[in-house]
Design an enzyme around this catalytic site. Sequence first.
Site, short mmCIF file in Angstrom:
data_model
loop_
_atom_site.label_atom_id
_atom_site.label_comp_id
_atom_site.label_asym_id
_atom_site.label_seq_id
_atom_site.Cartn_x
_atom_site.Cartn_y
_atom_site.Cartn_z
N ASN A 68 1.01 -1.08 -0.18
CA ASN A 68 0.00 -0.01 -0.12
C ASN A 68 0.84 1.19 0.04
O ASN A 68 0.62 2.15 -0.78
CB ASN A 68 -0.87 0.01 1.19
CG ASN A 68 -2.17 -0.96 1.03
OD1 ASN A 68 -3.14 -0.62 0.03
ND2 ASN A 68 -2.14 -1.95 1.71
N ARG B 141 4.12 2.12 25.49
CA ARG B 141 3.34 2.55 24.49
C ARG B 141 3.74 3.94 24.42
O ARG B 141 3.62 4.86 23.33
CB ARG B 141 2.00 2.31 24.36
CG ARG B 141 1.79 0.73 24.11
CD ARG B 141 0.38 0.47 23.74
NE ARG B 141 0.15 -0.84 23.48
CZ ARG B 141 0.40 -1.43 22.23
NH1 ARG B 141 0.69 -0.94 21.31
NH2 ARG B 141 0.06 -2.80 22.22
N MET C 261 1.26 -2.23 12.13
CA MET C 261 0.59 -3.15 12.89
C MET C 261 0.76 -2.79 14.27
O MET C 261 1.25 -3.64 15.27
CB MET C 261 0.90 -4.51 12.62
CG MET C 261 0.92 -5.03 11.12
SD MET C 261 -0.84 -4.57 10.58
CE MET C 261 -1.66 -6.19 10.73
N ARG C 262 0.86 -1.57 14.68
CA ARG C 262 0.97 -1.00 16.08
C ARG C 262 0.00 -0.18 16.71
O ARG C 262 -0.38 0.55 15.96
CB ARG C 262 2.10 -0.42 16.21
CG ARG C 262 2.83 0.12 17.43
CD ARG C 262 3.92 -0.63 18.01
NE ARG C 262 4.25 -0.22 19.29
CZ ARG C 262 4.38 -1.14 20.45
NH1 ARG C 262 4.29 -2.32 20.14
NH2 ARG C 262 4.44 -0.79 21.57
N LEU C 263 -0.77 -0.56 17.81
CA LEU C 263 -1.75 0.42 18.42
C LEU C 263 -1.46 1.55 18.88
O LEU C 263 -0.21 1.38 19.62
CB LEU C 263 -2.40 -0.53 19.36
CG LEU C 263 -3.49 -1.68 18.97
CD1 LEU C 263 -4.05 -2.30 20.44
CD2 LEU C 263 -4.41 -1.22 18.37
N HIS D 176 -7.69 -0.62 6.02
CA HIS D 176 -8.06 -1.74 6.78
C HIS D 176 -8.59 -2.94 5.67
O HIS D 176 -9.59 -2.36 4.83
CB HIS D 176 -9.19 -1.77 7.79
CG HIS D 176 -9.54 -3.13 8.63
ND1 HIS D 176 -8.82 -3.33 9.37
CD2 HIS D 176 -10.57 -3.74 8.64
CE1 HIS D 176 -9.18 -4.56 9.90
NE2 HIS D 176 -10.17 -4.58 9.44
N ASP E 25 -9.88 0.42 14.23
CA ASP E 25 -10.61 0.12 13.19
C ASP E 25 -12.22 0.62 13.16
O ASP E 25 -13.01 0.02 13.01
CB ASP E 25 -10.82 -1.21 12.91
CG ASP E 25 -9.33 -1.98 12.76
OD1 ASP E 25 -8.45 -1.14 12.19
OD2 ASP E 25 -9.24 -3.06 12.83
N GLU F 29 -7.45 -2.01 -2.42
CA GLU F 29 -6.85 -1.32 -1.46
C GLU F 29 -5.85 -0.33 -2.26
O GLU F 29 -5.74 0.95 -2.08
CB GLU F 29 -5.92 -2.06 -0.57
CG GLU F 29 -6.69 -3.06 0.38
CD GLU F 29 -5.81 -3.78 1.66
OE1 GLU F 29 -4.71 -3.26 1.94
OE2 GLU F 29 -5.90 -4.85 1.59
C1 GAR Z 1 -2.91 -4.65 4.15
O1 GAR Z 1 -3.72 -5.58 3.73
C2 GAR Z 1 -3.61 -3.62 5.07
O2 GAR Z 1 -4.74 -3.48 4.58
C3 GAR Z 1 -3.44 -4.37 6.34
O3 GAR Z 1 -2.25 -5.02 6.25
C4 GAR Z 1 -1.79 -5.22 4.87
C5 GAR Z 1 -0.43 -4.51 4.70
O4 GAR Z 1 -0.02 -4.70 3.56
N1 GAR Z 1 -3.64 -3.36 7.41
C6 GAR Z 1 -4.06 -4.09 8.44
O5 GAR Z 1 -4.60 -5.05 8.68
C7 GAR Z 1 -4.32 -2.99 9.52
N2 GAR Z 1 -5.16 -3.36 10.71
P1 GAR Z 1 1.12 -3.98 2.61
O6 GAR Z 1 2.22 -3.88 3.59
O7 GAR Z 1 1.46 -4.67 1.71
O8 GAR Z 1 0.48 -2.75 2.47
#
Ligand code: GAR
EC number: 2.1.2.2
Length: 217
Positions: A16, A67, A92-94, A111, A147, A176
């Site tokens: 992304n 955090r 991936m971190r809150l 998401h 989310d 996405e």
């Molecule tokens: C993507 O599918 C994104 O939507 C998801 O992680 C992936 C990252 O892929 N995000 C989440 O799950 C956030 N809660 P990428 O590093 O190739 O973009």
Amino acid sequence: MTRPRVAILISGRGSNMMSLIEAAAAPDFPAEIAVVISNRPDAHGLARAQAANIPTRMIDHKAHADRAGFDAALHAVLVEEQVDLVCLAGFMRLLMADFTQKWYGRMINIHPALLPSFKGLHTHERALAEGVRIHGCTVHFVTPEMDVGPILMQAAVPVLDADTPDTLGARVLAQEHVIYPAALRLVVERRATLREGRVVIDEFMLAPPALVVPPAG
Ligand code: GAR
């Protein structure tokens, strides 16, 4: 005229992130990708950003006791880099409420599900287990609750009987990459405004990404 400066936050492969970098490379894109920040030293996206000549920063969450310490370091880097907008792209971190409030209206996330369904992790597995016929992805403003924030844009894809989490995930991921740059553009051009906790868009321009995408072949 200087364009608004965007930071992309990643934790992993960065596909992304690349869709945003590639979109912003177009001369008519209204924002520039100023910096890519990872909370993991091994994030593959860091090398991809460097190859695209985007400055990178690494803020290892393991180097911070809690955090709040990590969030403070992140906020300091964003200020130092003169960032106007933040895009979470597989980050991936809150983030704590205090941080999300500081950046409310200026921080968006992608998401891999049609929120408010399937918040959290393993969205494609869970969509298949529930037997839903339509799945997809969502770009939303970030709020303290994970989310949950106001929805900017969504794309839907069909769920096919033969799907595995991987095939369904790939179909979602392709969308996405379409809606994230489009949603960022809406925010930068101030065509998406937050009003009473919802997003109002001043113009109907969502037709292609908001439609259900037919299966290939
Ligand atoms: C993507 O599918 C994104 O939507 C998801 O992680 C992936 C990252 O892929 N995000 C989440 O799950 C956030 N809660 P990428 O590093 O190739 O973009």
